[in-house]
Design a protein around this motif. Structure first.
Motif, short mmCIF file in Angstrom:
data_model
loop_
_atom_site.label_atom_id
_atom_site.label_comp_id
_atom_site.label_asym_id
_atom_site.label_seq_id
_atom_site.Cartn_x
_atom_site.Cartn_y
_atom_site.Cartn_z
N GLU A 241 0.84 -1.21 0.00
CA GLU A 241 0.00 0.00 0.00
C GLU A 241 0.87 1.26 0.00
OE1 GLU A 241 -3.02 0.10 -0.60
OE2 GLU A 241 -3.38 2.24 -0.28
N ALA A 242 1.94 1.22 0.80
CA ALA A 242 2.87 2.36 0.81
C ALA A 242 3.53 2.52 -0.55
CB ALA A 242 3.92 2.16 1.89
N ALA A 243 3.85 1.40 -1.20
CA ALA A 243 4.45 1.47 -2.54
C ALA A 243 3.49 2.10 -3.52
CB ALA A 243 4.84 0.06 -3.00
N ARG A 244 2.21 1.74 -3.42
CA ARG A 244 1.21 2.31 -4.33
C ARG A 244 1.06 3.81 -4.12
NH1 ARG A 244 -3.89 3.82 -4.48
NH2 ARG A 244 -4.17 3.48 -2.24
N LEU A 245 1.04 4.23 -2.84
CA LEU A 245 0.89 5.64 -2.53
C LEU A 245 2.10 6.46 -2.98
CD1 LEU A 245 -0.72 5.37 1.02
CD2 LEU A 245 -1.84 6.01 -1.13
N SER A 246 3.25 5.79 -3.06
CA SER A 246 4.45 6.51 -3.51
C SER A 246 4.58 6.54 -5.03
CB SER A 246 5.70 5.86 -2.91
OG SER A 246 5.87 4.54 -3.42
N GLY A 247 3.60 6.00 -5.73
CA GLY A 247 3.58 6.10 -7.19
C GLY A 247 4.04 4.86 -7.94
N ILE A 248 4.38 3.81 -7.20
CA ILE A 248 4.81 2.57 -7.86
C ILE A 248 3.59 1.81 -8.38
CG2 ILE A 248 5.89 0.31 -7.47
CD1 ILE A 248 7.64 1.64 -5.35
N LYS A 249 3.68 1.35 -9.60
CA LYS A 249 2.58 0.57 -10.19
C LYS A 249 2.73 -0.88 -9.69
CE LYS A 249 2.15 3.54 -14.26
NZ LYS A 249 0.97 4.24 -13.68
N VAL A 250 2.00 -1.17 -8.62
CA VAL A 250 2.18 -2.44 -7.91
C VAL A 250 1.83 -3.63 -8.80
CG1 VAL A 250 1.37 -3.82 -5.95
CG2 VAL A 250 1.79 -1.36 -5.67
N ASN A 251 0.65 -3.59 -9.44
CA ASN A 251 0.24 -4.73 -10.27
C ASN A 251 1.21 -4.98 -11.41
OD1 ASN A 251 -1.94 -5.14 -8.65
ND2 ASN A 251 -3.44 -4.27 -10.06
N ARG A 252 1.65 -3.90 -12.05
CA ARG A 252 2.59 -4.06 -13.17
C ARG A 252 3.91 -4.68 -12.68
NH1 ARG A 252 3.84 1.11 -16.80
NH2 ARG A 252 1.56 0.93 -17.02
N THR A 253 4.36 -4.26 -11.51
CA THR A 253 5.60 -4.83 -10.96
C THR A 253 5.45 -6.32 -10.67
OG1 THR A 253 6.15 -2.69 -9.96
CG2 THR A 253 7.28 -4.63 -9.09
N ILE A 254 4.31 -6.69 -10.07
CA ILE A 254 4.10 -8.11 -9.74
C ILE A 254 4.00 -8.96 -11.00
CG2 ILE A 254 2.47 -9.74 -8.70
CD1 ILE A 254 1.83 -7.63 -6.61
N VAL A 255 3.28 -8.47 -12.01
CA VAL A 255 3.18 -9.23 -13.27
C VAL A 255 4.56 -9.39 -13.90
CG1 VAL A 255 2.29 -9.18 -15.62
CG2 VAL A 255 0.79 -8.60 -13.72
N SER A 256 5.36 -8.34 -13.88
CA SER A 256 6.71 -8.44 -14.47
C SER A 256 7.56 -9.45 -13.72
CB SER A 256 7.38 -7.06 -14.45
OG SER A 256 7.71 -6.65 -13.13
N VAL A 257 7.37 -9.53 -12.40
CA VAL A 257 8.14 -10.51 -11.60
C VAL A 257 7.78 -11.93 -12.02
CG1 VAL A 257 8.23 -11.52 -9.29
CG2 VAL A 257 8.62 -9.08 -9.60
N TYR A 258 6.49 -12.22 -12.15
CA TYR A 258 6.08 -13.58 -12.55
C TYR A 258 6.52 -13.89 -13.98
CZ TYR A 258 3.32 -14.54 -8.38
OH TYR A 258 2.94 -14.80 -7.09
#
Length: 327
Positions: A210-227
């Protein structure tokens, strides 16, 4: 207990949190010393080379698993995807497809599986455990259907078996191309995680999404790229497996998923995400292999080896839990 003693304990705890690979490295050194003193063959060059060679497939699977666990996820289907890829590659090769094309297609299949997994986790909000457990069942069955009840051997001299080619450094140290490739992969992923914005986003998402999302990080995109990246790595693990044994077997690596998780956890990566390193995972994979090799040379039954490995995993998770509480 004096105040200085408390202060010293806290500083050591913080040190191990900052450098999670130090603990596994020390454990590996202790294991090597113990087995070197208790057996007459453990320190022989051929045995040490064999230990490294035996750790390559699990070590490569664990590399992709590390990425996923850093985001507080988990992948129970990585070994099943790898086995399916070995069968597809071998079938294509036997069917007349050039080795290079068969390799690319096999890697693309595991990458696509990673993309599907990441999409289900982020878009449908399914728990990674459930998604990959279902995929594990499906891929295990798919591998047996593709194999049609038979293993598929490949020619030892083909490209798909090339990683198992053995050379001798300085006239006597046996190494394979698979070892070189694994080292390069670890270095590349270490650089990506520690020197790029993408790597910082992976840690941030795993530590506090949640903190990552509030700081502007695209959480879903990061997780998809990891997989997706992990899927590519699992495809390369399939190439490593065919280099190790040029025979695609649907019943191989049935515990590969658990072994990769064991290597990651023993390497100091937190199952709760946000903390860990690829070099710790390398140490973890070597610890598992050294433990099994040393205990085998001491004549310990394989079932007791599984008990010892499982106990180490529980101990590693307990230490991680306690460290987080102290933090």
């Amino acid at each position: 207990m004096t105040a200085s003693t408390v202060e010293r304990r806290e500083s050591l705890g913080e040190f191990f949190l900052r450098a999670p690979a130090i603990g596994p490295a020390l454990a590996l050194v202790v294991a090597v010393v113990v087995f070197s003193l208790s057996t007459s063959t453990f320190l022989e060059l051929d045995n040490l080379s064999l230990v490294v060679e035996q750790s390559l497939v699990v070590g490569t699977l664990a590399l992709g698993q590390t990425l996923i666990i850093l985001t507080a996820g988990i992948d129970l289907s990585n070994a099943a995807a790898m086995v399916l890829a070995t069968l597809l590659m071998a079938k294509l090769l036997v069917g007349g497809v050039p080795g290079g094309l068969a390799l690319i297609l096999g890697v693309l299949v595991t990458a696509a599986l990673g993309l599907v997994t990441g999409s289900l986790v982020t878009r449908v909000k399914l728990p990674p455990f459930i998604v990959t457990l279902g995929l594990f069942t499906m891929l295990t069955a798919a591998a047996k259907l593709v194999a049609d009840g038979q293993a598929v051997p490949i020619a030892p001299g083909s490209l798909l078996a090339w990683l198992g080619t053995r050379r001798y450094l300085f006239g006597g140290i046996p190494v394979t191309y698979g070892m070189t490739l694994a080292l390069v992969m670890y270095l590349v992923l270490w650089y990506a995680l520690t020197r790029t914005a993408w790597g910082k986003h992976v840690y941030a998402v795993g530590n506090a999404p949640e903190a990552a999302r509030l700081s502007g990080i695209k959480v879903n995109r990061t997780i998809v790229s990891v997989y997706l990246v992990a899927g590519l790595i699992f495809g390369i693990a399939a190439w490593q497996a065919l280099g190790r044994v040029p025979n695609a077997d649907p019943n191989a690596y049935q515990l590969g998923n658990l072994d990769s998780i064991t290597a990651v956890v023993l390497g100091g990566t937190s199952l709760f995400g946000g903390r860990g390193s690829v070099f710790g995972t390398m140490m973890g994979a070597l610890i598992v292999t050294v433990l099994r090799s040393g205990l085998t040379q001491l004549g310990v039954d394989s079932l007791y080896q599984d008990v010892a490995t499982g106990a180490l995993v529980i101990a590693a998770v307990a230490v991680d839990r306690l460290a987080r509480r102290q933090k």
